[in-house]
Design an enzyme around this catalytic site. Sequence first.
Site, PDB file in Angstrom:
ATOM      1  N   GLU A 179      29.162  37.752  46.114  1.00  0.00           N
ATOM      2  CA  GLU A 179      30.510  37.647  45.568  1.00  0.00           C
ATOM      3  C   GLU A 179      30.604  38.439  44.276  1.00  0.00           C
ATOM      4  O   GLU A 179      29.611  38.626  43.566  1.00  0.00           O
ATOM      5  CB  GLU A 179      30.869  36.186  45.307  1.00  0.00           C
ATOM      6  CG  GLU A 179      30.946  35.321  46.560  1.00  0.00           C
ATOM      7  CD  GLU A 179      32.118  35.693  47.446  1.00  0.00           C
ATOM      8  OE1 GLU A 179      33.148  36.178  46.915  1.00  0.00           O
ATOM      9  OE2 GLU A 179      32.014  35.500  48.666  1.00  0.00           O
TER      10      GLU A 179
ATOM     11  N   TYR B  51      27.136  45.937  51.435  1.00  0.00           N
ATOM     12  CA  TYR B  51      27.833  45.313  52.564  1.00  0.00           C
ATOM     13  C   TYR B  51      27.691  46.133  53.843  1.00  0.00           C
ATOM     14  O   TYR B  51      27.891  45.619  54.934  1.00  0.00           O
ATOM     15  CB  TYR B  51      29.308  45.142  52.231  1.00  0.00           C
ATOM     16  CG  TYR B  51      29.610  43.862  51.481  1.00  0.00           C
ATOM     17  CD1 TYR B  51      30.045  42.723  52.156  1.00  0.00           C
ATOM     18  CD2 TYR B  51      29.465  43.784  50.095  1.00  0.00           C
ATOM     19  CE1 TYR B  51      30.332  41.546  51.478  1.00  0.00           C
ATOM     20  CE2 TYR B  51      29.745  42.615  49.412  1.00  0.00           C
ATOM     21  CZ  TYR B  51      30.177  41.491  50.105  1.00  0.00           C
ATOM     22  OH  TYR B  51      30.439  40.327  49.429  1.00  0.00           O
TER      23      TYR B  51
ATOM     24  N   SER C  57      44.088  37.395  53.715  1.00  0.00           N
ATOM     25  CA  SER C  57      44.343  35.951  53.699  1.00  0.00           C
ATOM     26  C   SER C  57      44.442  35.418  52.274  1.00  0.00           C
ATOM     27  O   SER C  57      45.207  34.495  52.001  1.00  0.00           O
ATOM     28  CB  SER C  57      43.237  35.212  54.459  1.00  0.00           C
ATOM     29  OG  SER C  57      43.263  35.562  55.823  1.00  0.00           O
ATOM     30  N   ASN C  58      43.655  35.982  51.379  1.00  0.00           N
ATOM     31  CA  ASN C  58      43.633  35.525  49.992  1.00  0.00           C
ATOM     32  C   ASN C  58      44.665  36.295  49.180  1.00  0.00           C
ATOM     33  O   ASN C  58      44.379  37.367  48.646  1.00  0.00           O
ATOM     34  CB  ASN C  58      42.219  35.719  49.419  1.00  0.00           C
ATOM     35  CG  ASN C  58      42.116  35.269  47.975  1.00  0.00           C
ATOM     36  OD1 ASN C  58      42.949  34.513  47.474  1.00  0.00           O
ATOM     37  ND2 ASN C  58      41.082  35.758  47.290  1.00  0.00           N
TER      38      ASN C  58
ATOM     39  N   ASN D  20      39.497  42.480  46.443  1.00  0.00           N
ATOM     40  CA  ASN D  20      40.220  41.443  45.699  1.00  0.00           C
ATOM     41  C   ASN D  20      39.939  41.496  44.196  1.00  0.00           C
ATOM     42  O   ASN D  20      40.653  40.891  43.401  1.00  0.00           O
ATOM     43  CB  ASN D  20      39.905  40.045  46.243  1.00  0.00           C
ATOM     44  CG  ASN D  20      38.413  39.732  46.225  1.00  0.00           C
ATOM     45  OD1 ASN D  20      37.680  40.167  45.341  1.00  0.00           O
ATOM     46  ND2 ASN D  20      37.960  38.978  47.208  1.00  0.00           N
TER      47      ASN D  20
ATOM     48  N   TYR E 185      31.057  46.918  43.910  1.00  0.00           N
ATOM     49  CA  TYR E 185      31.636  45.886  44.779  1.00  0.00           C
ATOM     50  C   TYR E 185      32.507  46.565  45.833  1.00  0.00           C
ATOM     51  O   TYR E 185      33.721  46.723  45.679  1.00  0.00           O
ATOM     52  CB  TYR E 185      32.450  44.882  43.958  1.00  0.00           C
ATOM     53  CG  TYR E 185      32.912  43.683  44.773  1.00  0.00           C
ATOM     54  CD1 TYR E 185      31.994  42.842  45.391  1.00  0.00           C
ATOM     55  CD2 TYR E 185      34.269  43.390  44.906  1.00  0.00           C
ATOM     56  CE1 TYR E 185      32.405  41.749  46.132  1.00  0.00           C
ATOM     57  CE2 TYR E 185      34.689  42.302  45.644  1.00  0.00           C
ATOM     58  CZ  TYR E 185      33.756  41.490  46.251  1.00  0.00           C
ATOM     59  OH  TYR E 185      34.168  40.401  46.992  1.00  0.00           O
TER      60      TYR E 185
ATOM     61  N   LYS F  92      35.379  45.434  53.937  1.00  0.00           N
ATOM     62  CA  LYS F  92      36.729  45.997  54.068  1.00  0.00           C
ATOM     63  C   LYS F  92      36.682  47.517  54.200  1.00  0.00           C
ATOM     64  O   LYS F  92      37.586  48.124  54.769  1.00  0.00           O
ATOM     65  CB  LYS F  92      37.588  45.590  52.870  1.00  0.00           C
ATOM     66  CG  LYS F  92      37.804  44.082  52.732  1.00  0.00           C
ATOM     67  CD  LYS F  92      38.571  43.755  51.470  1.00  0.00           C
ATOM     68  CE  LYS F  92      38.725  42.249  51.289  1.00  0.00           C
ATOM     69  NZ  LYS F  92      37.421  41.567  51.064  1.00  0.00           N
TER      70      LYS F  92
END
Length: 391
Positions: free
Chosen positions: A171, A202, A226-227, A278, A284, A288
């Site tokens: 995260e 990732y 979704s977030n 996000n 990071y 996606k």
Amino acid sequence: MEPQNSSSSSHRALQNLLAALALLTCFSAIFYVYYKPTETANWQKCPAIPQHAVCRDICISALQKPNQIHIINNTCTVNLTSISSHFTQTSTAKTPDTVILIWTWPFGAKFDLDSCSSMFDIHDCHLTDNRSYFEKADGVFFHHRDIYEDLSNVPNQPRPRLQKWVWMNMESPSNSPRYPSLNDLFNLTSSYRLDSDISVPYGRLIRGKTNGIIPKKTKLVCWIVSNWNSAYKRSQYYEELKEHITIDVYGNAFHKRISSEDYTSVVSSCRFYLSFENSIHKDYITEKLFNPLILGTVPVVLGPPRRNYEELIPAGAFIHIEDFSTPEGLAQHLKLLEKNEDLYMQYFSWREDLVASESRFGLEHACRACDHIRRNQNYRVVNELNGWYWG
């Protein structure tokens, strides 16, 4: 007659003496050839020469003299192959497996503990979640989001001196609680960060030719989210972009929940996919980005700077929002590519030499941590985990 008997006895004695000397020379030569002293030599551990060995001329060929040839050929023959095999069998011992204890399953999701060899070609690793292995484990694996703030769910017994504690987190800092007590607690880090001790992005692009043709496109731009948080940069950028181009949206944020099966068909049917993170942090870059690459869609990214993306994928494999001064400029470029198939297909030229793949969450971190510990036996401690990760 008496002098003859005396002469015969002397001759036999001489033969016996020469035979003894030859035998002694033979074993001295064998010792010289096979004995390799080390700093930890221990006579009691030296393997014995097997019984009934047969020594060949080569064993002491360097010591041959004209008057010794008949002795060598008739009395001193040693089977070098037999001795070599014996030494090999007694001196080679299998190195014990490196043991990694999974102390906390990432988000409670278990994975196959016997897959390091088949999935990543990592051998001699033993993964376990049996906490009785704590004292003899080479490494203990902790997932950050499953550690309590008061550290009440980490081992309360002293850590063995050479044991490594591995901190794992995928995260971003924005979505990870920061605990001051984490400093000086761990020896190794494993995360998406490229400067982690055990870096597991990732996804990856590896050498190989991607099979299959680009899927047929029925939509121009798609986004699944979704977030939803209106304060996120991606939400704000979307609100502006949709004023200049049609975007097909899905996910809980738009009350269009889709299944895993639907996800594949939706993303592959779009010319462009909004790979918007996000939160924006160094390295990071999540699934996606890699999922559209796998499914034959061009990702439009919002995240760290373009140069950071180019550490993982070719510059011509994606479109960065920073390439355009405004969302309107991006929209115009995407419309241009819709009308020019040749320009659009250039974004897939990387597939001629590379194949995109996702990482295996949890399992890959544990396997690669095991491999790292096996190869690096040095002592270290992560003094400033909070400063390094959260900055």
